[in-house]
Design an enzyme around this catalytic site. Sequence first.
Site, PDB file in Angstrom:
ATOM      1  N   HIS A  37      25.110  19.217 -23.037  1.00 11.86           N
ATOM      2  CA  HIS A  37      25.247  18.845 -24.385  1.00 11.86           C
ATOM      3  C   HIS A  37      26.774  19.184 -24.951  1.00 11.86           C
ATOM      4  CE1 HIS A  37      21.382  18.575 -26.734  1.00 11.86           C
ATOM      5  NE2 HIS A  37      21.146  18.885 -25.581  1.00 11.86           N
ATOM      6  N   GLU A 105      21.530  11.067 -25.557  1.00  7.90           N
ATOM      7  CA  GLU A 105      21.378  11.040 -27.138  1.00  7.90           C
ATOM      8  C   GLU A 105      22.559  10.764 -27.992  1.00  7.90           C
ATOM      9  OE1 GLU A 105      20.944  14.234 -25.851  1.00  7.90           O
ATOM     10  OE2 GLU A 105      18.939  14.214 -24.915  1.00  7.90           O
TER      11      GLU A 105
END
Length: 319
Positions: A37, A105
């Site tokens: 992330h 994402e």
Amino acid sequence: MRIGYFLSSEEYTPAELLEQARGAEAAGFQSLWISDHYHPWVDAQGQSAFVWSMLGALSQVCSLPVTTAVTCPTVRIHPAVIAQAAATTAVLHSGRFVLGVGTGEALNEHIFGDAWPNAGTRLEMLEEAVEVIRELWRGEFVEHQGRHYRVENARIYTRPETPPPIYVSGFGPKAIDLAARIGDGYISVMPDKELVDRFRANGGGDKPCQGGFKAAYAGSVEEGARIAYQRWPNAGVPGELSQVLPSPRHFEQASELVTEEQVKQAFVCGDDPDAHLEMIDRYAQAGFDEVYVANTGPHYQGLFELYAKRVLPALRTDR
């Protein structure tokens, strides 16, 4: 079934992640997942270490196989750079590394201001990225001019003897079909037999399938649910929002509609070994070959003790 531990880069500091890797190996876990992330989902999680630095450090403190769950090799980092990073990681881990990839994402990939592509385009980009990565792993100079990526005079010199496998994450039908066609394995976080069956029927065959779930170890179910709701309210955010919301504050806004009970249903809360065994069995019944458990909150040592004493021995007895 192989039982692994999931290192949540969004929640724990680098030192804590290394401590957890050592603790997982000592407890008897057989492998690791680690998330990739740029941001945490919500600010309450509070961390987001660079995964490639963590993978290098993990190679020095732990001998467990490790999979990225998952890396997006399409927008934030060019696939030619991912190819080099993964090749070096595979060398450091003596071949015990799997590159897990997915379409990503907006939360992590939008940071340069690029438009976030639609789902079909993201799948196209992922397929081409995997093609570029594998071509570079052959060790020759690469010239690639594709629809989404260009590579010129690129060669990777530090490579493992055998290229690492590439496992592909997928939830919708098109993503699962792509995983079956181009992946060396499949990754999901839902104990859904239909997903595994589709993967296997559309080209996946007997390739490995990895699944994962979240836990909140605590002295009671209620305390675990409270911790889970505080740290991971986004677990209750439905549908495609997790792919398109661009920042932690947007996830926090969406999470205002999520109840503690909804988050509780997405986690194994508390310290009952039977609850963990039941969740693991759900993945086994769905056809997964490996399952990874992620702890949330401060009590990860308690989870390691639970698995070492009550969960992993029970699984061995079942065999």
